[in-house]
Design a protein around this motif. Structure first.
Motif, PDB file in Angstrom:
ATOM      1  N   GLU B 179       0.877  -1.300   0.127  1.00  0.00           N
ATOM      2  CA  GLU B 179       0.028   0.017   0.062  1.00  0.00           C
ATOM      3  C   GLU B 179       0.963   1.137  -0.188  1.00  0.00           C
ATOM      4  O   GLU B 179       0.593   1.982  -0.784  1.00  0.00           O
ATOM      5  CB  GLU B 179      -0.960   0.067   1.167  1.00  0.00           C
ATOM      6  N   ALA B 180       1.824   1.350   0.696  1.00  0.00           N
ATOM      7  CA  ALA B 180       2.806   2.534   0.872  1.00  0.00           C
ATOM      8  C   ALA B 180       3.433   2.873  -0.368  1.00  0.00           C
ATOM      9  O   ALA B 180       3.376   4.022  -0.958  1.00  0.00           O
ATOM     10  CB  ALA B 180       3.966   2.512   2.062  1.00  0.00           C
ATOM     11  N   LEU B 181       3.886   1.708  -1.084  1.00  0.00           N
ATOM     12  CA  LEU B 181       4.536   2.019  -2.431  1.00  0.00           C
ATOM     13  C   LEU B 181       3.500   2.441  -3.498  1.00  0.00           C
ATOM     14  O   LEU B 181       3.800   3.058  -4.434  1.00  0.00           O
ATOM     15  CB  LEU B 181       5.527   0.590  -2.791  1.00  0.00           C
ATOM     16  N   ILE B 182       2.313   1.776  -3.468  1.00  0.00           N
ATOM     17  CA  ILE B 182       1.286   2.234  -4.352  1.00  0.00           C
ATOM     18  C   ILE B 182       1.051   3.768  -4.047  1.00  0.00           C
ATOM     19  O   ILE B 182       0.968   4.455  -5.215  1.00  0.00           O
ATOM     20  CB  ILE B 182      -0.119   1.362  -4.173  1.00  0.00           C
ATOM     21  N   ARG B 183       1.030   4.123  -2.764  1.00  0.00           N
ATOM     22  CA  ARG B 183       0.713   5.252  -2.582  1.00  0.00           C
ATOM     23  C   ARG B 183       1.992   6.439  -3.084  1.00  0.00           C
ATOM     24  O   ARG B 183       1.478   7.549  -3.320  1.00  0.00           O
ATOM     25  CB  ARG B 183       0.771   5.674  -0.993  1.00  0.00           C
ATOM     26  N   ARG B 184       3.002   6.021  -3.183  1.00  0.00           N
ATOM     27  CA  ARG B 184       4.099   6.793  -3.809  1.00  0.00           C
ATOM     28  C   ARG B 184       4.219   6.583  -5.304  1.00  0.00           C
ATOM     29  O   ARG B 184       5.096   7.185  -5.934  1.00  0.00           O
ATOM     30  CB  ARG B 184       5.344   6.132  -3.424  1.00  0.00           C
ATOM     31  N   GLY B 185       3.043   5.844  -5.971  1.00  0.00           N
ATOM     32  CA  GLY B 185       3.119   6.204  -7.273  1.00  0.00           C
ATOM     33  C   GLY B 185       4.093   4.803  -8.008  1.00  0.00           C
ATOM     34  O   GLY B 185       4.131   4.961  -9.367  1.00  0.00           O
ATOM     35  N   TYR B 186       4.332   3.641  -7.174  1.00  0.00           N
ATOM     36  CA  TYR B 186       5.175   2.646  -7.887  1.00  0.00           C
ATOM     37  C   TYR B 186       4.119   1.518  -8.341  1.00  0.00           C
ATOM     38  O   TYR B 186       2.996   1.589  -7.898  1.00  0.00           O
ATOM     39  CB  TYR B 186       5.890   1.975  -6.609  1.00  0.00           C
ATOM     40  N   ARG B 187       4.359   0.996  -9.494  1.00  0.00           N
ATOM     41  CA  ARG B 187       3.823  -0.445  -9.718  1.00  0.00           C
ATOM     42  C   ARG B 187       4.454  -1.525  -8.935  1.00  0.00           C
ATOM     43  O   ARG B 187       5.701  -1.731  -8.620  1.00  0.00           O
ATOM     44  CB  ARG B 187       4.165  -0.984 -11.254  1.00  0.00           C
ATOM     45  N   VAL B 188       3.654  -2.172  -8.210  1.00  0.00           N
ATOM     46  CA  VAL B 188       4.005  -2.956  -7.114  1.00  0.00           C
ATOM     47  C   VAL B 188       3.577  -4.512  -7.304  1.00  0.00           C
ATOM     48  O   VAL B 188       2.436  -4.694  -7.848  1.00  0.00           O
ATOM     49  CB  VAL B 188       3.527  -2.785  -5.708  1.00  0.00           C
ATOM     50  N   THR B 189       4.750  -5.218  -7.285  1.00  0.00           N
ATOM     51  CA  THR B 189       4.607  -6.693  -7.209  1.00  0.00           C
ATOM     52  C   THR B 189       4.932  -7.382  -5.952  1.00  0.00           C
ATOM     53  O   THR B 189       5.940  -6.910  -5.288  1.00  0.00           O
ATOM     54  CB  THR B 189       5.298  -7.400  -8.458  1.00  0.00           C
ATOM     55  N   VAL B 190       3.942  -8.244  -5.355  1.00  0.00           N
ATOM     56  CA  VAL B 190       4.183  -8.740  -4.200  1.00  0.00           C
ATOM     57  C   VAL B 190       4.263 -10.199  -4.395  1.00  0.00           C
ATOM     58  O   VAL B 190       3.362 -10.779  -5.354  1.00  0.00           O
ATOM     59  CB  VAL B 190       2.990  -8.601  -3.293  1.00  0.00           C
ATOM     60  N   LEU B 191       5.521 -10.830  -4.163  1.00  0.00           N
ATOM     61  CA  LEU B 191       5.638 -12.452  -4.365  1.00  0.00           C
ATOM     62  C   LEU B 191       5.409 -13.011  -2.864  1.00  0.00           C
ATOM     63  O   LEU B 191       5.878 -12.469  -1.978  1.00  0.00           O
ATOM     64  CB  LEU B 191       7.050 -12.431  -4.865  1.00  0.00           C
ATOM     65  N   ASP B 192       4.743 -14.316  -3.079  1.00  0.00           N
ATOM     66  CA  ASP B 192       4.528 -15.016  -1.768  1.00  0.00           C
ATOM     67  C   ASP B 192       4.816 -16.488  -2.242  1.00  0.00           C
ATOM     68  O   ASP B 192       4.083 -16.802  -3.295  1.00  0.00           O
ATOM     69  CB  ASP B 192       3.494 -14.514  -1.110  1.00  0.00           C
TER      70      ASP B 192
END
Lengths: 468, 468
Positions: B179-192
């Motif tokens: 969420e934090a990185l989305i708010r900074r305008g990043y395209r975010v990929t979460v790996l699990d």
């Protein structure tokens, strides 16, 4: 095969129709005939939703109706609308029914009778109180009448002329109606006889509500004894008169609370409590009657904290009562153990909640107690939107048992009272509460939830007072 | 007059400084000398606030600091920053201390020792995992380093070039950082690696989070085994490599959870649990040790539902532990009875909460249980903003005792888990829960609160299963 039994329900709203529906779930039409008698024209609607309809949050009254007459009929519930019961005859197992033709009354026999006659709004016998322009907000029809009147007023007046509303009574309905009228652009004055609004809170917590209402632009006059409603030449209400002043109004709303509608029950000699509500056992049978049941706003409920019965008109209790009654009539087993007195409300962005006993209630129940009040925060202090939250807590002297909680704050304040509601039900002490594992993350709570902060302070207070 | 006792605290954050502060409240400097040793440069800060600092909700890291070193010192707590303890000698009551000069180590004696060494983030031994551009988010210094790196990245790149971040691990920290990185305008990929994000939920509830994250534009790759972090020519991380793909990243964040930091305790032969956390008694004394205490992220806690100890790194527990330890060292009496496993989190407007046991945890505790899942609503259906809320409930077979609740929904979902947290603590059955007197008004809840809806369904399920 045995003939079907007949279940007669008086009042086709929350408690009555929950009972009917649940009984029908458990027993088919071949085993149980269900007849529901309703004085009005609607079924199963949310009276608690009326302020939001008036305020414009809900645009269609139909949205407030959980189940229409047709839907009930489809489930083999015989529903007679605009049908009044004029007499109960418990000993002979029958009720006297007056349908649309007032001249013809007939007796209807029952094997099970469910009294779900609800409550009626208080309407003090003041001059002018019945004038056009004075509105209760108890039924859907009341809501419709008020809305029509508001729309007429708004059309008649020039857009820039101030619209004025007076709400008599600053309890739940009163403050919710104040919000609704503010949202419609009215200048709103709320009058209450008490020292503070929301007498369901202690005066110190009510003062916080008072201050917040002022900041919202709601004029709140406390210690105001209404003596009359003044009318204009056409007989329409134009002002509410108190001992000290006259408050002009285009529309007047009554928010004085309700009393159980138990005239029939009283006439039939059924047992009533101090508030005039029907007294039942834990299965929701009217005390001493094997086949008469009562639930919802016409019944009293056991307050688990004070050990006394009280009258609390609340849809959530009514639905639970109906569920219990329907289960028992349907051959199952269920009980309603009682309440702890939880209530939650909002006026604009202020959330107001309480559970358990107020100071005055605890004292009159013979309890000795300590009280603490804390100001904490809805979220971690650094998280955006964190807002102050005031929590007051009462704990029993010596035992430290939680007795009550009151909360006034912004977003997130109201439903926090549920923590205390469960703790009250479980008979927890405030010391036990200090180690409750409540949800924590910065957007949701400070490290110590406001309820925990209050519990810690209350526990310390109990210890300090413990030697006396 | 007796000489002052000395309390030595290792780790000057939540648990340690709560203990120090509480002990100081109860005993003056003449009776108790308090020395706190801290490896880093900060005290008493909210590590849980770091994602909100990164995301820009909190602009000043200072806001995350509850109490500065100076504030502690003013209260007669001797605080030594950048000071590492290199050895514990419990039998002789002393610890070996290395200050800013790494050559000089000295022994410091204690009458009471508080182990509050916290946790360290998991950092799997993969190629490239230590490359610049790969960040943990456990300490304030970690947060500062990440923020500097993000700002540098953002300045270096043209405004229209996409910024890409990869988060490894989709637990609490992982989704909060997403969420934090989305708010900074990043395209975010979460790996699990797991089948669904949030393995603190059952997979069926985790799937709801997965779907919601997709709708928020967070690419969430499950079943992903990370094999390496690939670096560019300068040695800086440029992509996260899994068995199936390569995910390019300007910045990589580790959100794989934490393990107790108990190397010193292990070397000293102190008792550790299955998760490597210190084992204590209910007063937070290290088991078998009269004058050594442990709390916060380096300790295991008793799970009251499963009867086992677990490791749960959470600031709210750490603060309670510190309070208990400080009270006991200060001559008072307090215990920490245990936890029920409550946790709450949010990612954008999705609220995620759980308490009690998951299905897998219940099974491994030897419990047989029923589960139900309901979809209800956050408010009365007609009230604006009403949003769906999913509640899953586990109840013990036969007894009907509540075992766990998981909630996924929008506003108002997260803190509802507190209802279940209190009910779990009280040992309530789901049948008892059906009559809980929870706060009801249209803006706050449907007539039947979602938790009550789940309890009713679970109670019915327990009854149905009851004959087997």
């Amino acid at each position: 095969m045995a003939a079907a039994q007949r279940m007669v329900v008086i009042g086709a709203n929350a408690a009555g129709m929950s009972a009917a529906s649940q009984a029908r779930r458990l027993k088919g039409a071949g085993d149980l005939e269900i007849v529901a008698l309703e004085r009005g024209g609607h079924t199963s609607y949310s009276a608690c939703g009326i302020p939001y309809w008036i305020g414009g949050d809900v645009t269609d009254a139909g949205d407030l109706i959980a189940r229409t007459p047709e839907q009930h009929r489809e489930r083999d519930i015989e529903l007679r609308l605009h049908t009044e019961v004029t007499e109960l005859d418990p000993d002979r197992g029958r009720v006297r029914v007056r349908g649309s033709d007032p001249a013809s009354e007939t007796w209807l026999g029952f094997d099970h009778l469910v009294l779900a006659t609800g409550a009626r709004p208080l309407r003090p016998p003041l001059p002018g109180i019945d004038a056009p322009g004075v509105h209760g907000v108890q039924t859907l029809d009341d809501g419709r009448a008020l809305l029509d009147d508001l729309e007429k007023t708004e059309t008649a007046r020039p857009a820039d002329a101030p619209r004025r509303a007076v709400v008599i009574g600053a309890g739940y309905i009163g403050v919710e109606m104040a919000e609704a009228l503010i949202r419609r652009g009215y200048r709103v004055t709320v009058l209450d006889r008490a020292e503070q609004p929301m007498t369901t809170l202690d005066p110190d917590m009510g003062r916080l509500v008072h201050e917040a209402m002022c900041r919202m632009g709601i004029e709140t006059v406390t210690g105001a004894t209404v003596t009359a409603v003044a009318a204009d030449r056409d007989g329409r209400a134009r002002a509410v008169v108190t001992e000290d002043a006259e408050h002009e109004a285009d529309v007047v709303v009554l928010g004085l609370g309700v009393r159980p509608e138990t005239g029939l029950a009283r006439a039939a000699g059924l047992p009533l409590g101090d508030s005039g509500g029907l007294l039942t056992d834990l299965a929701m049978r009217v005390r001493g009657r094997e086949n008469i049941w009562a639930g919802g706003d016409c019944a009293e409920v056991l307050d688990l904290v004070s050990g006394r019965t009280r009258h609390i008109a609340l849809g959530t209790h009514a639905n639970k009562h109906g569920q219990v009654i329907g289960t028992n009539i349907g051959g199952g087993y269920a009980t309603f153990p009682g309440v702890v007195g939880t209530a939650v409300s909002k006026v604009c962005d202020l959330e107001i909640a309480r559970t358990g006993l107020l100071e005055s209630q605890a004292a009159s129940a013979g309890l000795r107690f300590v009280t603490v009040t804390v100001e904490s925060s809805s979220r971690a202090g650094y998280y955006p939107g964190a807002a102050p939250m005031h929590v007051k807590m009462l704990a029993e002297h010596r035992t430290g048992r939680l007795l009550g909680v009151q909360i006034v704050g912004r977003e997130g304040a109201g439903k926090r009272v549920d923590i205390a509601a469960v703790a009250l039900t479980a008979g927890m002490t405030v010391e036990q509460m200090t180690s409750l594992d409540l949800g924590y993350a910065p957007p949701f709570s400070p490290l110590w939830d406001p309820v925990l902060v209050a519990a810690r302070k209350a526990a310390a207070q109990v210890r300090r007072a413990g030697t006396h």
